[in-house]
Scaffold this active site. Structure first.
Site, PDB file in Angstrom:
ATOM      1  N   GLU A 177       0.974  -1.456  -0.041  1.00 26.47           N
ATOM      2  CA  GLU A 177      -0.043   0.027   0.093  1.00 26.47           C
ATOM      3  C   GLU A 177       0.698   1.186   0.036  1.00 26.47           C
ATOM      4  O   GLU A 177       0.466   2.289   0.739  1.00 26.47           O
ATOM      5  CB  GLU A 177      -0.919  -0.099   1.294  1.00 26.47           C
ATOM      6  CG  GLU A 177      -2.013  -1.239   0.988  1.00 26.47           C
ATOM      7  CD  GLU A 177      -3.181  -1.083   2.333  1.00 26.47           C
ATOM      8  OE1 GLU A 177      -2.925  -0.180   3.135  1.00 26.47           O
ATOM      9  OE2 GLU A 177      -4.021  -2.009   2.099  1.00 26.47           O
ATOM     10  N   GLU A 296      -5.615  -8.587  -0.235  1.00 21.03           N
ATOM     11  CA  GLU A 296      -6.253  -8.089   1.169  1.00 21.03           C
ATOM     12  C   GLU A 296      -7.786  -7.726   0.658  1.00 21.03           C
ATOM     13  O   GLU A 296      -8.158  -6.920  -0.317  1.00 21.03           O
ATOM     14  CB  GLU A 296      -5.778  -6.685   1.588  1.00 21.03           C
ATOM     15  CG  GLU A 296      -4.486  -6.746   2.395  1.00 21.03           C
ATOM     16  CD  GLU A 296      -4.127  -5.707   3.136  1.00 21.03           C
ATOM     17  OE1 GLU A 296      -4.937  -4.967   3.524  1.00 21.03           O
ATOM     18  OE2 GLU A 296      -2.779  -5.429   3.189  1.00 21.03           O
TER      19      GLU A 296
END
Length: 504
Positions: A177, A296
């Site tokens: 991320e 995720e």
């Protein structure tokens, strides 16, 4: 009774192939966050642990799920993690301030311990490297430590730590991320793309057989999506094998019909990333296809407010411990169906996470363990969703929700396991008030019979499971019947269904 308008028809044929399902779409995730590790998989205070301190009851639940790959050690955690802190004698490992979640990391569990645990439960590991505070050197050294047989500094160091054989980690994430302002060492897309490319290049010099995951957008809501993918893949396309996707959904406003339609957003997310990957492929005149790692995904919103009350700088505090209800399980089932519908490009996915932290498995530190509601659709997909994903032709009534139009009440995916001579129909009825009558044409599967119709249903969308009571659990009393090549059934309102056919 279902209304006359509440009927759906499905056609299934062996020729309508999407792709072979990569079993790794049923992966999961363990991060050094909350009680995922300390108090979750690892709990020396528990009466039933192995020689390394890992809980045997948790192992059994993970093995029941059949998790093929587990992402580790993060997540946001990895962007500040020095992997060297977690190897060698435990008594000499440092206690660190862990900045991502503002806890203390005691480093009792590190690379070798986790690899040993994963091997015992029968799972591969998807290892993430720190591209937040570190880069090329730390990543190539970790890879050498894990994968090189012997005769070099880092491989011999692993052997001196008691692990003679290399771990042979195949799949590696190039950071986590990195577009997010919450990330330690956040990067611009140009900064990340250059660093990820150079890191990946060095890693593949150490071990050419590894797979690399380029970091994609943190969610569809990021202001840089999908430009992030277009820019970063322009750098990493030649070295990476996958690009990552992350997405969580919640139902804070209590609009269940809209909540169950969130798979429409997920489908759009996947299609947009595929389009962006193919744009970069065309731009580069490349013959390589970029695959997707949805590493995720889950429902996540129940615990957000509670996490602000956690005292900082403690070990394994109860963070992100969502207590999942029945409607969460329905959406998780729908998300799994979405992966199967994109089996040609989505080759890996990790339910985040596995134990205690937004997880299908919950534990009491030192005490009991139990299955959350979302455990069951995950279990069913992992167990029965292996084979070839087929493209069903679906005619379903639809509804409009707050954020979506033309949402089909019936969400379905079909998997054909030719080796086992099994056909599995996964079916979600989104209708909150009525049953749905379904007819499925399976005339191409001559000689098959209904083996089982599993149903997950509950009159209370907010019903939850606890250590003391399992209120949401499946049964095998579904109504599916097969006659003259047609499966007919009535799907209960708001229900998850698994219809299994097997050749006689």
């Amino acid at each position: 009774m279902a209304s006359a308008a509440n009927k759906a028809r499905v056609v299934v044929d062996k020729a309508f192939r999407i792709a072979e399902v990569d079993k790794r779409i049923y992966g999961s995730f363990i991060e050094h966050l909350g009680r995922a590790v300390y108090g979750g998989i690892y709990d020396p205070s528990h009466p039933e642990t192995d020689s390394l301190g890992f809980r045997e009851d948790v192992k059994q639940l993970v093995q029941e799920l059949g998790v093929p790959i587990i992402r580790y050690p993060g997540g946001n955690f990895v962007s500040g993690y020095n992997w060297e802190d977690g190897v060698g004698p435990r008594e000499s490992r440092p206690r660190r301030l862990e900045l991502a979640w503002r806890t203390i990391e005691p480093n009792e569990v590190g690379t070798n311990e986790f690899m040993a645990w994963a091997k015992e439960i029968g799972s591969e590991v998807m290892m993430a490297v720190n591209l937040g505070t570190r880069g090329v050197d730390a990543a190539r050294n970790l890879l050498e430590y894990c994968n090189h047989p012997s005769g070099s500094y880092w491989s011999d160091l692993r052997r001196s730590h008691g692990y003679d054989q290399p771990h042979k980690v195949k799949t590696w994430c190039l950071g986590n991320e990195m577009d997010g302002p919450w990330q330690i060492g956040q990067k611009t897309p140009q900064e990340y793309g250059r660093l990820a490319y150079e890191t990946g290049k060095a890693m593949k010099l150490v071990d050419p057989d590894i797979e690399l995951v380029s970091c994609g957008s943190s969610s569809t809501g990021m202001p840089t999506f999908p430009e992030w993918e277009a820019i970063t893949l322009d750098h990493t396309y030649d070295v990476a094998d996958f690009v990552s996707l992350h997405q969580y959904y919640g139902n804070r406003d209590g609009d269940s019909a809209n909540f169950l339609a969130r798979t429409m957003d997920m489908d759009h997310f996947i299609r947009t990333v595929i389009s962006t990957c193919d744009y970069v492929k065309a731009k580069k005149r490349s013959k390589k296809t970029m695959y997707l790692s949805f590493d995720e995904w889950n429902v996540w919103y129940h615990s957000n407010d509670a996490d602000t009350k956690i005292d900082p700088w403690t070990v394994g505090p109860p963070q992100l411990e969502d207590v999942y209800n029945f409607e969460d399980a329905l959406l998780v089932g729908g998300m799994l169906i979405t992966f199967l519908k994109h089996a040609d490009r989505v080759k890996m996915a990790c339910l985040a996470q596995l134990v205690n932290v937004i997880a299908p498995i919950m534990t009491e530190t030192g005490g009991r363990s139990w299955k959350q509601t979302i455990f069951y659709p995950y279990l069913h997909a992992s167990r029965y969703g292996r084979g070839v994903s087929l493209q069903p032709i679906v005619d379903s009534p639809k509804y409009d929700a707050q954020d979506y139009t033309d949402v089909p009440y019936l969400e379905t995916a079909v998997v054909y396991n030719e080796e086992e001579e099994e056909l599995t129909i996964f079916a979600l009825n989104r209708h909150l008030e009525e049953a749905l009558d379904v007819e499925c044409d399976v005339r191409g599967f001559e000689g098959y019979q209904i083996a089982e119709h599993i149903v997950l249903e509950n009159d209370d969308l907010k019903a939850v499971n606890t250590a003391a009571e399992e209120n949401v659990k499946p049964h095998s009393r579904g109504s599916a019947a097969l006659k003259d090549g047609f499966v007919s059934t009535r799907l209960s309102k708001a229900s998850w269904n698994v219809i299994r056919l097997k050749k006689a």
